[in-house]
Scaffold this motif. Structure first.
Motif, PDB file in Angstrom:
ATOM      1  N   ALA A 333     -29.765   0.710 -12.842  1.00  0.00           N
ATOM      2  CA  ALA A 333     -30.842   0.201 -11.869  1.00  0.00           C
ATOM      3  C   ALA A 333     -30.577  -1.329 -11.777  1.00  0.00           C
ATOM      4  N   ARG A 334     -30.662  -1.955 -13.060  1.00  0.00           N
ATOM      5  CA  ARG A 334     -30.631  -3.485 -12.897  1.00  0.00           C
ATOM      6  C   ARG A 334     -29.169  -4.177 -12.314  1.00  0.00           C
ATOM      7  N   LEU A 335     -28.215  -3.232 -12.301  1.00  0.00           N
ATOM      8  CA  LEU A 335     -27.046  -3.665 -11.897  1.00  0.00           C
ATOM      9  C   LEU A 335     -26.641  -3.250 -10.375  1.00  0.00           C
ATOM     10  N   ASN A 336     -27.556  -2.204 -10.146  1.00  0.00           N
ATOM     11  CA  ASN A 336     -27.320  -1.644  -8.659  1.00  0.00           C
ATOM     12  C   ASN A 336     -25.954  -0.865  -8.629  1.00  0.00           C
ATOM     13  N   VAL A 337     -25.707  -0.357  -9.790  1.00  0.00           N
ATOM     14  CA  VAL A 337     -24.544   0.641  -9.622  1.00  0.00           C
ATOM     15  C   VAL A 337     -24.911   2.070 -10.139  1.00  0.00           C
ATOM     16  N   HIS A 338     -24.181   3.017  -9.699  1.00  0.00           N
ATOM     17  CA  HIS A 338     -24.579   4.657 -10.100  1.00  0.00           C
ATOM     18  C   HIS A 338     -24.281   4.643 -11.726  1.00  0.00           C
ATOM     19  N   GLN A 339     -25.066   5.328 -12.221  1.00  0.00           N
ATOM     20  CA  GLN A 339     -25.246   5.443 -13.596  1.00  0.00           C
ATOM     21  C   GLN A 339     -23.876   6.174 -14.113  1.00  0.00           C
ATOM     22  N   GLY A 340     -23.127   6.988 -13.307  1.00  0.00           N
ATOM     23  CA  GLY A 340     -21.758   7.360 -13.766  1.00  0.00           C
ATOM     24  C   GLY A 340     -21.036   6.394 -14.033  1.00  0.00           C
ATOM     25  N   ILE A 341     -21.027   5.223 -13.120  1.00  0.00           N
ATOM     26  CA  ILE A 341     -20.160   4.131 -13.460  1.00  0.00           C
ATOM     27  C   ILE A 341     -20.368   3.497 -14.637  1.00  0.00           C
ATOM     28  N   VAL A 342     -21.809   3.243 -15.231  1.00  0.00           N
ATOM     29  CA  VAL A 342     -21.808   2.776 -16.498  1.00  0.00           C
ATOM     30  C   VAL A 342     -21.295   3.666 -17.492  1.00  0.00           C
ATOM     31  N   VAL A 343     -21.477   5.182 -17.545  1.00  0.00           N
ATOM     32  CA  VAL A 343     -21.115   5.959 -18.414  1.00  0.00           C
ATOM     33  C   VAL A 343     -19.657   5.861 -18.731  1.00  0.00           C
ATOM     34  N   GLY A 344     -18.953   5.907 -17.211  1.00  0.00           N
ATOM     35  CA  GLY A 344     -17.397   5.883 -17.360  1.00  0.00           C
ATOM     36  C   GLY A 344     -16.906   4.598 -18.238  1.00  0.00           C
ATOM     37  N   GLN A 345     -17.585   3.442 -17.897  1.00  0.00           N
ATOM     38  CA  GLN A 345     -16.881   2.236 -18.640  1.00  0.00           C
ATOM     39  C   GLN A 345     -17.333   2.221 -20.023  1.00  0.00           C
ATOM     40  N   LEU A 346     -18.430   2.576 -20.299  1.00  0.00           N
ATOM     41  CA  LEU A 346     -18.835   2.920 -21.966  1.00  0.00           C
ATOM     42  C   LEU A 346     -17.800   3.886 -22.474  1.00  0.00           C
ATOM     43  N   GLN A 347     -17.475   4.849 -21.706  1.00  0.00           N
ATOM     44  CA  GLN A 347     -16.379   5.622 -22.497  1.00  0.00           C
ATOM     45  C   GLN A 347     -15.198   5.164 -22.676  1.00  0.00           C
ATOM     46  N   HIS A 348     -14.554   4.255 -21.667  1.00  0.00           N
ATOM     47  CA  HIS A 348     -13.520   3.863 -21.569  1.00  0.00           C
ATOM     48  C   HIS A 348     -13.413   2.827 -22.741  1.00  0.00           C
ATOM     49  N   ARG A 349     -14.427   2.133 -22.995  1.00  0.00           N
ATOM     50  CA  ARG A 349     -14.672   1.076 -24.060  1.00  0.00           C
ATOM     51  C   ARG A 349     -14.882   1.632 -25.366  1.00  0.00           C
ATOM     52  N   LYS A 350     -14.871   3.055 -25.321  1.00  0.00           N
ATOM     53  CA  LYS A 350     -15.012   3.708 -26.530  1.00  0.00           C
ATOM     54  C   LYS A 350     -16.256   3.570 -27.280  1.00  0.00           C
ATOM     55  N   ALA A 351     -17.379   2.847 -26.492  1.00  0.00           N
ATOM     56  CA  ALA A 351     -18.955   2.874 -27.106  1.00  0.00           C
ATOM     57  C   ALA A 351     -19.573   4.179 -26.987  1.00  0.00           C
ATOM     58  N   ILE A 352     -19.033   5.097 -26.371  1.00  0.00           N
ATOM     59  CA  ILE A 352     -19.853   6.393 -26.330  1.00  0.00           C
ATOM     60  C   ILE A 352     -18.807   7.339 -26.295  1.00  0.00           C
ATOM     61  N   PRO A 353     -18.836   8.560 -26.808  1.00  0.00           N
ATOM     62  CA  PRO A 353     -17.904   9.736 -26.743  1.00  0.00           C
ATOM     63  C   PRO A 353     -17.665  10.211 -25.218  1.00  0.00           C
ATOM     64  N   TYR A 354     -16.572  10.837 -25.141  1.00  0.00           N
ATOM     65  CA  TYR A 354     -16.581  11.364 -23.743  1.00  0.00           C
ATOM     66  C   TYR A 354     -17.393  12.352 -23.309  1.00  0.00           C
ATOM     67  N   SER A 355     -18.106  13.157 -24.415  1.00  0.00           N
ATOM     68  CA  SER A 355     -18.864  14.070 -24.204  1.00  0.00           C
ATOM     69  C   SER A 355     -20.353  13.885 -23.830  1.00  0.00           C
ATOM     70  N   HIS A 356     -20.351  12.497 -23.987  1.00  0.00           N
ATOM     71  CA  HIS A 356     -21.952  11.733 -23.799  1.00  0.00           C
ATOM     72  C   HIS A 356     -22.283  11.666 -22.219  1.00  0.00           C
ATOM     73  N   SER A 357     -23.348  12.128 -21.785  1.00  0.00           N
ATOM     74  CA  SER A 357     -23.889  11.945 -20.593  1.00  0.00           C
ATOM     75  C   SER A 357     -22.942  12.379 -19.336  1.00  0.00           C
ATOM     76  N   ARG A 358     -22.237  13.431 -19.518  1.00  0.00           N
ATOM     77  CA  ARG A 358     -21.225  13.739 -18.616  1.00  0.00           C
ATOM     78  C   ARG A 358     -22.097  14.107 -17.402  1.00  0.00           C
ATOM     79  N   GLU A 359     -23.263  14.390 -17.550  1.00  0.00           N
ATOM     80  CA  GLU A 359     -23.939  15.146 -16.297  1.00  0.00           C
ATOM     81  C   GLU A 359     -24.072  14.003 -15.250  1.00  0.00           C
ATOM     82  N   MET A 360     -23.963  12.603 -15.881  1.00  0.00           N
ATOM     83  CA  MET A 360     -24.265  11.512 -14.804  1.00  0.00           C
ATOM     84  C   MET A 360     -23.081  11.000 -14.045  1.00  0.00           C
ATOM     85  N   LEU A 361     -21.900  11.677 -14.205  1.00  0.00           N
ATOM     86  CA  LEU A 361     -20.707  11.761 -13.699  1.00  0.00           C
ATOM     87  C   LEU A 361     -20.861  12.293 -12.353  1.00  0.00           C
TER      88      LEU A 361
END
Length: 385
Positions: A333-361
């Motif tokens: 909400a703060r960055l005005n981007v979809h939550q799935g984009i945040v999840v995707g970047q966190l996954q790519h950075r390996k900050a979270i596993p690929y199973s995390h918050s997949r429903e947001m994609l």
């Protein structure tokens, strides 16, 4: 007798039955008597002599024992005769078809109507040669100037990958756009900034790019290919962005589109064609170290465009390891981007596993294909668009 039979030249190509007839006549046997010797029905012997029945290993063994020749003699006669009966293929269709299948995924191209389905080797060969813009099977298709995003080796271009690129270029010529200008393209990128929050805004991408003079289209991947997108150039003033939508998720869509936009921005692939990317979203993503400099630049552009690296770094430092859905939604909400984009970047950075918050994609394939020229996903275009 047998010696005379064995000295016959194979060029005569007589049916084995002729040799059987000579042998029983030389011995004064009848066909019925030979049948009794073999312990087989008289009809079988009659059909062997008439050439209506092939000699089986069992029959060859009996004949070999009856005429004291060995079974192999009769099997050789049978094989030579049958081979001689096969008509020679003057068109060399087998070898020509094999070369065609080495050049391109012919079967899949016919299924997708990239070329006209046909059994005629002459028509098929011409269709494939025309598709690849080559004049003979001995000529190698020239890769179009492009920069592409895929998850196989940068150094290898499979026939299926080349075919995908040729198809993208073929269809791109049917996309109507305004004249390309760097100012118009910069304006398109600025409009993208306000389209990253709502998945429905992906529908606007083809028109926004068309207004900037960039052709956009969707071509579904072929089997054995893992291309996500490509930047092609019909000429120096006609860039093309083709995506495959192989991953139906909002982060993958936007990262691929923006990655290819970076190639357009920096004119990658305009002169140094043949470059293929290996970085993908998802668990199969390649590492930064594996990529050429222009691919690293395109990845950085795509990632920073949607979420500044400093913003993501600060978020990871503050939240790790407790990346709750609520906190991800707050950053979104703060960055005005979809939550799935945040999840995707966190996954790519390996900050979270690929199973995390997949429903947001969120899925966007159905949205994009309704607005863009699309080849695939059940909507196959004919060869002539």
């Amino acid at each position: 007798m047998i010696v005379e039979v064995m000295e016959r030249t194979p060029a005569e190509v007589f049916p084995p039955g002729e040799f059987i007839r000579e042998e029983i006549e030389a011995r004064g046997w009848s066909q019925v008597e030979l049948a009794e010797i073999l312990g087989r029905p008289p009809r079988l012997v009659s059909e062997l002599i008439a050439g209506k029945r092939a000699i089986t290993p069992e029959t060859a063994k009996g004949l070999g024992e009856a005429f004291n020749t060995g079974a192999q003699f009769w099997m050789n006669l049978e094989s030579s005769y049958r081979l001689a009966q096969v008509k020679q293929d003057g068109s060399n269709s087998v070898s020509r078809r094999a070369k065609l299948y080495e050049k391109a995924p012919v079967k899949e191209m016919m299924r997708r109507y990239w070329i006209q389905p046909t059994e005629n080797i002459d028509v098929l060969e011409k269709s494939v040669l025309d598709f690849l813009h080559i004049k003979s099977l001995d000529e190698q298709p020239q890769l179009l100037p492009h920069a592409a995003r895929k998850s196989t080796s940068y150094a290898e271009h499979s026939p299926a990958e080349q075919a995908w690129l040729f198809r993208a270029r073929q269809l791109a010529q049917a996309v109507d756009v305004k004249p390309f200008s760097e100012m118009g393209f910069a304006s398109a990128l600025a409009r993208f900034k306000n389209m990253l929050r709502d998945p429905e805004d992906a529908r606007q991408v083809p028109r926004v790019l068309a207004d900037a003079g960039v052709r956009f289209l969707v071509v579904e991947t072929l089997p054995q290919t893992r291309i996500d997108g490509a930047c092609l150039w019909l000429n120096e003033k006609s860039p093309v962005i083709a995506v495959s939508l192989r991953f139906d998720r909002i982060d993958g869509f936007w990262h691929t589109v923006l990655h290819e936009c970076a190639h357009v921005k920096y004119k990658d692939g305009l002169e140094d064609g043949g470059l293929l990317d290996t970085d993908l979203v998802g668990e199969g993503a390649g590492t930064v170290e594996e990529k050429p400099a222009i691919e690293k630049r395109a990845d950085e552009f795509a990632a920073d465009f949607s979420i500044q690296k400093s913003d993501l770094d600060n978020f990871i430092l503050r939240v790790r390891p407790l990346f709750s859905k609520t906190k991800i939604q707050g950053l979104s909400a703060r960055l005005n981007v979809h939550q799935g984009i945040v999840v995707g970047q966190l996954q790519h950075r390996k900050a979270i596993p690929y199973s995390h918050s997949r429903e947001m994609l969120a899925k966007v394939r159905h949205i994009v294909t309704e607005a863009a020229l699309t080849d695939g996903f059940g909507s196959f275009l004919t060869t002539a668009v």
